[in-house]
Design an enzyme around this catalytic site. Sequence first.
Site, short mmCIF file in Angstrom:
data_model
loop_
_atom_site.label_atom_id
_atom_site.label_comp_id
_atom_site.label_asym_id
_atom_site.label_seq_id
_atom_site.Cartn_x
_atom_site.Cartn_y
_atom_site.Cartn_z
N ASP A 184 0.84 -1.20 0.00
CA ASP A 184 0.00 0.00 0.00
C ASP A 184 0.88 1.25 0.00
O ASP A 184 1.65 1.48 0.94
CB ASP A 184 -0.90 -0.03 1.24
CG ASP A 184 -2.04 0.97 1.18
OD1 ASP A 184 -1.85 2.07 0.63
OD2 ASP A 184 -3.12 0.65 1.70
N HIS B 218 -2.97 -0.25 -2.51
CA HIS B 218 -4.18 0.42 -2.05
C HIS B 218 -5.26 0.36 -3.14
O HIS B 218 -4.98 0.61 -4.30
CB HIS B 218 -3.83 1.88 -1.75
CG HIS B 218 -4.84 2.61 -0.95
ND1 HIS B 218 -4.91 2.55 0.42
CD2 HIS B 218 -5.85 3.43 -1.34
CE1 HIS B 218 -5.90 3.31 0.85
NE2 HIS B 218 -6.49 3.86 -0.19
#
Length: 231
Positions: A169, A200
């Site tokens: 992420d 993400h």
Amino acid sequence: MTDTTIPTLDSDDSFSAYVARPSGTPTAAIVVIQEVFGVNPGIRQKCDRLAAEGYLAVAPDLFWRIEPGIQLNPDVPDELNRGLELFGAFDQDAGIRDIEATIRWARSEVAGGKVGCVGYCLGGRLAYMTAARTDVDASVGYYAVGVPDLLREAHGIAHPLLLHIAGADHFVDAATQAKMHEGLDDHPKVTLLDYPGEDHGFATEMGDRRSPEAADRADAATAAFFAEHLG
């Protein structure tokens, strides 16, 4: 599938929400908490999928105090930047109160039955806050941002919480993920699931960010979690 209006907790105002209803009597209700892109087609599709699974699903417009009804496409750079601007302007405490108002509304729609919530990105963070601050029966957060800042509220989590963590992420780095595990792995009500190499937004319904295999795996875990705790 329709829009409705939900009164605020103080009943001094109201905000809109997208509602998807199952074909039969709902087994429970789930509040779907938006990303920074508003109640856009992807969030509405999340609601539709939950309705197909037998839940009443409702996505409140949490940005209504800033720009009501906004729907952004994260694959368009200017719209992505606008979403980040809205994140900075958003009052998260007020957002939790609106989520709590939505939980109350949803509970009345299922005759006092169970209500869960699921959120993405900003919504993942808000799902954590909802678990800590409200009477929601079960919560799920996908790639929640800024959770270490909220670990002081972990003692308030009284009902099950599942967090999906994207290992690559770019908004939640490895050090932040380590703090999440350190602060929550021993919590009796919290489960953290890691997705190595995923970025993400991997479980978005559509667009460039979606990673189908990881999304399907996370969504299957979410479905099993809700079946256990909202059934």
